[in-house]
Design an enzyme around this catalytic site. Structure first.
Site, PDB file in Angstrom:
ATOM      1  N   CYS A 105       0.812  -1.229   0.000  1.00 42.41           N
ATOM      2  CA  CYS A 105       0.000   0.000   0.000  1.00 42.41           C
ATOM      3  C   CYS A 105       0.846   1.280   0.000  1.00 42.41           C
ATOM      4  CB  CYS A 105      -0.966  -0.005   1.182  1.00 42.41           C
ATOM      5  SG  CYS A 105      -2.014  -1.459   1.230  1.00 42.41           S
TER       6      CYS A 105
ATOM      7  N   HIS B 298      -2.839   7.121   2.523  1.00 44.76           N
ATOM      8  CA  HIS B 298      -3.306   5.862   1.926  1.00 44.76           C
ATOM      9  C   HIS B 298      -4.749   5.631   2.357  1.00 44.76           C
ATOM     10  CE1 HIS B 298      -3.952   1.788   0.931  1.00 44.76           C
ATOM     11  NE2 HIS B 298      -3.782   1.329   2.162  1.00 44.76           N
TER      12      HIS B 298
ATOM     13  N   ASN C 135     -10.130  -0.069  -0.019  1.00 46.65           N
ATOM     14  CA  ASN C 135      -8.667   0.015   0.000  1.00 46.65           C
ATOM     15  C   ASN C 135      -8.131  -0.617  -1.292  1.00 46.65           C
ATOM     16  OD1 ASN C 135      -5.935  -0.361   0.430  1.00 46.65           O
ATOM     17  ND2 ASN C 135      -6.161  -1.045   2.549  1.00 46.65           N
TER      18      ASN C 135
HETATM   19  N1  ACO Z   1     -18.551  -7.978   9.805  1.00 46.17           N
HETATM   20  C1  ACO Z   1     -18.983  -8.249  11.060  1.00 46.17           C
HETATM   21  N2  ACO Z   1     -18.163  -8.586  12.071  1.00 46.17           N
HETATM   22  C2  ACO Z   1     -16.839  -8.622  11.786  1.00 46.17           C
HETATM   23  C3  ACO Z   1     -16.326  -8.366  10.509  1.00 46.17           C
HETATM   24  C4  ACO Z   1     -17.240  -8.033   9.491  1.00 46.17           C
HETATM   25  N3  ACO Z   1     -16.853  -7.740   8.223  1.00 46.17           N
HETATM   26  N4  ACO Z   1     -14.981  -8.481  10.545  1.00 46.17           N
HETATM   27  C5  ACO Z   1     -14.665  -8.819  11.809  1.00 46.17           C
HETATM   28  N5  ACO Z   1     -15.789  -8.916  12.546  1.00 46.17           N
HETATM   29  C6  ACO Z   1     -15.925  -9.254  13.949  1.00 46.17           C
HETATM   30  C7  ACO Z   1     -14.750 -10.043  14.486  1.00 46.17           C
HETATM   31  O1  ACO Z   1     -14.871 -11.415  14.159  1.00 46.17           O
HETATM   32  C8  ACO Z   1     -14.883  -9.782  15.963  1.00 46.17           C
HETATM   33  O2  ACO Z   1     -15.861 -10.630  16.465  1.00 46.17           O
HETATM   34  P1  ACO Z   1     -15.685 -11.313  17.922  1.00 46.17           P
HETATM   35  O3  ACO Z   1     -15.645 -10.166  18.893  1.00 46.17           O
HETATM   36  O4  ACO Z   1     -16.912 -12.156  18.049  1.00 46.17           O
HETATM   37  O5  ACO Z   1     -14.401 -12.074  17.857  1.00 46.17           O
HETATM   38  C9  ACO Z   1     -15.425  -8.368  16.043  1.00 46.17           C
HETATM   39  O6  ACO Z   1     -15.955  -8.073  14.725  1.00 46.17           O
HETATM   40  C10 ACO Z   1     -14.373  -7.323  16.385  1.00 46.17           C
HETATM   41  O7  ACO Z   1     -13.232  -7.606  15.591  1.00 46.17           O
HETATM   42  P2  ACO Z   1     -11.991  -6.657  15.615  1.00 46.17           P
HETATM   43  O8  ACO Z   1     -10.969  -7.152  14.673  1.00 46.17           O
HETATM   44  O9  ACO Z   1     -11.606  -6.411  17.041  1.00 46.17           O
HETATM   45  O10 ACO Z   1     -12.660  -5.310  15.044  1.00 46.17           O
HETATM   46  P3  ACO Z   1     -12.018  -3.886  14.920  1.00 46.17           P
HETATM   47  O11 ACO Z   1     -12.839  -2.917  15.654  1.00 46.17           O
HETATM   48  O12 ACO Z   1     -10.554  -3.905  15.176  1.00 46.17           O
HETATM   49  O13 ACO Z   1     -12.235  -3.588  13.374  1.00 46.17           O
HETATM   50  C11 ACO Z   1     -10.945  -3.578  11.353  1.00 46.17           C
HETATM   51  C12 ACO Z   1     -11.629  -4.424  12.410  1.00 46.17           C
HETATM   52  C13 ACO Z   1     -12.011  -2.767  10.622  1.00 46.17           C
HETATM   53  C14 ACO Z   1     -10.231  -4.482  10.379  1.00 46.17           C
HETATM   54  C15 ACO Z   1      -9.953  -2.615  12.064  1.00 46.17           C
HETATM   55  O14 ACO Z   1      -9.089  -3.336  12.910  1.00 46.17           O
HETATM   56  C16 ACO Z   1      -9.160  -1.851  11.090  1.00 46.17           C
HETATM   57  O15 ACO Z   1      -9.660  -0.960  10.448  1.00 46.17           O
HETATM   58  N6  ACO Z   1      -7.846  -2.165  10.969  1.00 46.17           N
HETATM   59  C17 ACO Z   1      -7.016  -1.608   9.978  1.00 46.17           C
HETATM   60  C18 ACO Z   1      -6.892  -2.619   8.939  1.00 46.17           C
HETATM   61  C19 ACO Z   1      -6.725  -2.065   7.563  1.00 46.17           C
HETATM   62  O16 ACO Z   1      -7.130  -0.987   7.222  1.00 46.17           O
HETATM   63  N7  ACO Z   1      -6.129  -2.885   6.767  1.00 46.17           N
HETATM   64  C20 ACO Z   1      -5.951  -2.561   5.418  1.00 46.17           C
HETATM   65  C21 ACO Z   1      -4.699  -3.136   4.947  1.00 46.17           C
HETATM   66  S1  ACO Z   1      -3.352  -2.399   5.685  1.00 46.17           S
HETATM   67  C22 ACO Z   1      -3.135  -0.989   5.013  1.00 46.17           C
HETATM   68  O17 ACO Z   1      -3.689  -0.698   4.010  1.00 46.17           O
HETATM   69  C23 ACO Z   1      -2.222  -0.116   5.691  1.00 46.17           C
END
Ligand code: ACO
Length: 319
Positions: free
Chosen positions: A113, A246, A276
């Site tokens: 990215c 990004h 993304n």
């Molecule tokens: N729909 C519903 N529930 C979901 C989903 C979904 N699509 N995805 C995960 N969950 C659930 C999980 O299973 C978890 O359930 P549990 O509590 O029963 O175990 C719950 O939601 C919470 O999961 P977390 O991972 O703690 O959720 P979080 O609030 O951290 O959000 C997210 C997840 C959106 C991925 C966040 O961590 C984030 O934005 N991270 C950055 C990741 C990113 O942007 N990556 C892109 C690539 S890297 C880059 O480009 C730099």
């Protein structure tokens, strides 16, 4: 002194749109969950016949046209992609052939990215050295091909697309400063840990991510590298007209702008309608704001990338 300047921008999104509700029909997720956690509403998915070089071609044609540059005048092509058409030749070489030109230097940059910022800094260095006069710098991805479509935690985040700029040698900046960093020890945060060996996939062909780890790392380094780049350019944050981080998700974008002290109205956010798109995200966002007339000649734009590796970097440019 020779500088490089962004002379034209272009972008391309494949026509097929996939909404959050489309995911909710087949996975345990919802439009509300995806919007609230990421700000993403929809993403574009390439047709099976379309590869990164096809998306790159459309974006490149638009950038070449916007800058009034015939393809044969380009003497360097750098494509940032983590989803190349082939193992080799590079997507840049395939793009060169599709543009109907030959002879100029062409290679890929692989920084996930952060790829576009890495590619821009690379091309800028070539132009500043006097070796080349016109570079085509592209970010193009088909991340839909490396997602596990049953993993709700990752597949809802990404989309396909391409963005491009023509970088031209100029007596005025242009690009004031670029800063690039990497920390390979963070490989566990985000990877596609597989390869092809003896006709078989060894490891996994799917993207794996520690979402919360990525979130924290991204906000921290986007703040640090933004400050480092503005300082290296001898400017202050108040002189930045637009911040283009990004486009990973809205919460990362908002947190980054807040930490940098950049007002919300200066933050470029387009992730809602394309998700993304990895290396394509910064030039896609740049092109959208240039074409809508918001980013205008003379504006100072701070572009930031962060991604797998981990890699991160930024460029500050006057348009
Ligand atoms: N729909 C519903 N529930 C979901 C989903 C979904 N699509 N995805 C995960 N969950 C659930 C999980 O299973 C978890 O359930 P549990 O509590 O029963 O175990 C719950 O939601 C919470 O999961 P977390 O991972 O703690 O959720 P979080 O609030 O951290 O959000 C997210 C997840 C959106 C991925 C966040 O961590 C984030 O934005 N991270 C950055 C990741 C990113 O942007 N990556 C892109 C690539 S890297 C880059 O480009 C730099």
């Amino acid at each position: 002194m020779i500088y490089s300047r962004i002379a034209g921008t272009g972008s391309y999104l494949p026509p097929r749109v996939m909404t959050n509700d489309d995911f909710a029909k087949r996975l345990d997720t919802s439009d509300a969950w995806i919007r609230e956690r990421t700000g993403i509403v929809q993403r574009h998915i390439a047709d099976e016949a379309q590869c990164s070089s096809d998306l790159a071609l459309e974006a490149s044609r638009a950038a070449l046209q916007a800058s009034g540059t015939p393809a044969q005048d380009v003497d360097l092509i750098v494509v940032a992609t983590s989803t190349p058409d082939y193992i080799f030749p590079s997507t840049a070489c395939l793009l060169q052939a599709k543009l109907g030109v030959r002879g100029c230097a062409a290679f890929d940059v692989q920084a996930v990215c952060s790829g576009f910022v890495y590619a821009l800094a690379t091309a800028d260095t070539f132009l500043k050295s006097g070796q080349y006069r016109k570079a085509l710098v592209v970010g193009a991805e088909v991340f839909s091909r490396i997602l596990d479509w049953d993993d709700r935690a990752t597949c809802v985040l990404f989309g396909d697309g391409a963005g491009a700029v023509v970088l031209a040698a100029d007596s005025k900046p242009g690009i004031h400063a670029s800063v690039l960093h990497a920390d390979g020890s963070q490989v566990g945060l985000l990877s596609v840990p597989g390869n092809v060996c003896k006709g078989q996939i060894v490891g996994s062909p799917f993207l794996q991510m520690n979402g919360q780890g990525v979130f924290k790392f991204a906000v921290k380094v986007l703040d640090e590298v933004g400050r480092e780049t503005v300082s290296r350019a001898g400017m202050s944050m108040e002189e930045v007209d637009w911040l283009i981080p990004h486009q990973a998700n809205v919460r990362i974008l908002d947190a980054t702008a807040r930490k940098l002290g950049i007002a919300p109205e200066k933050l470029v956010s387009t992730v809602d309608h394309h998700g993304n798109t990895s290396a394509a995200s910064v030039p896609l966002a740049l092109d959208e704001f240039v074409r809508s007339g918001k980013i205008r000649p003379g504006h100072r734009v701070l572009m930031e990338g962060v991604g797998g590796g981990f890699t991160w970097g930024a460029s500050l440019a006057t348009m």
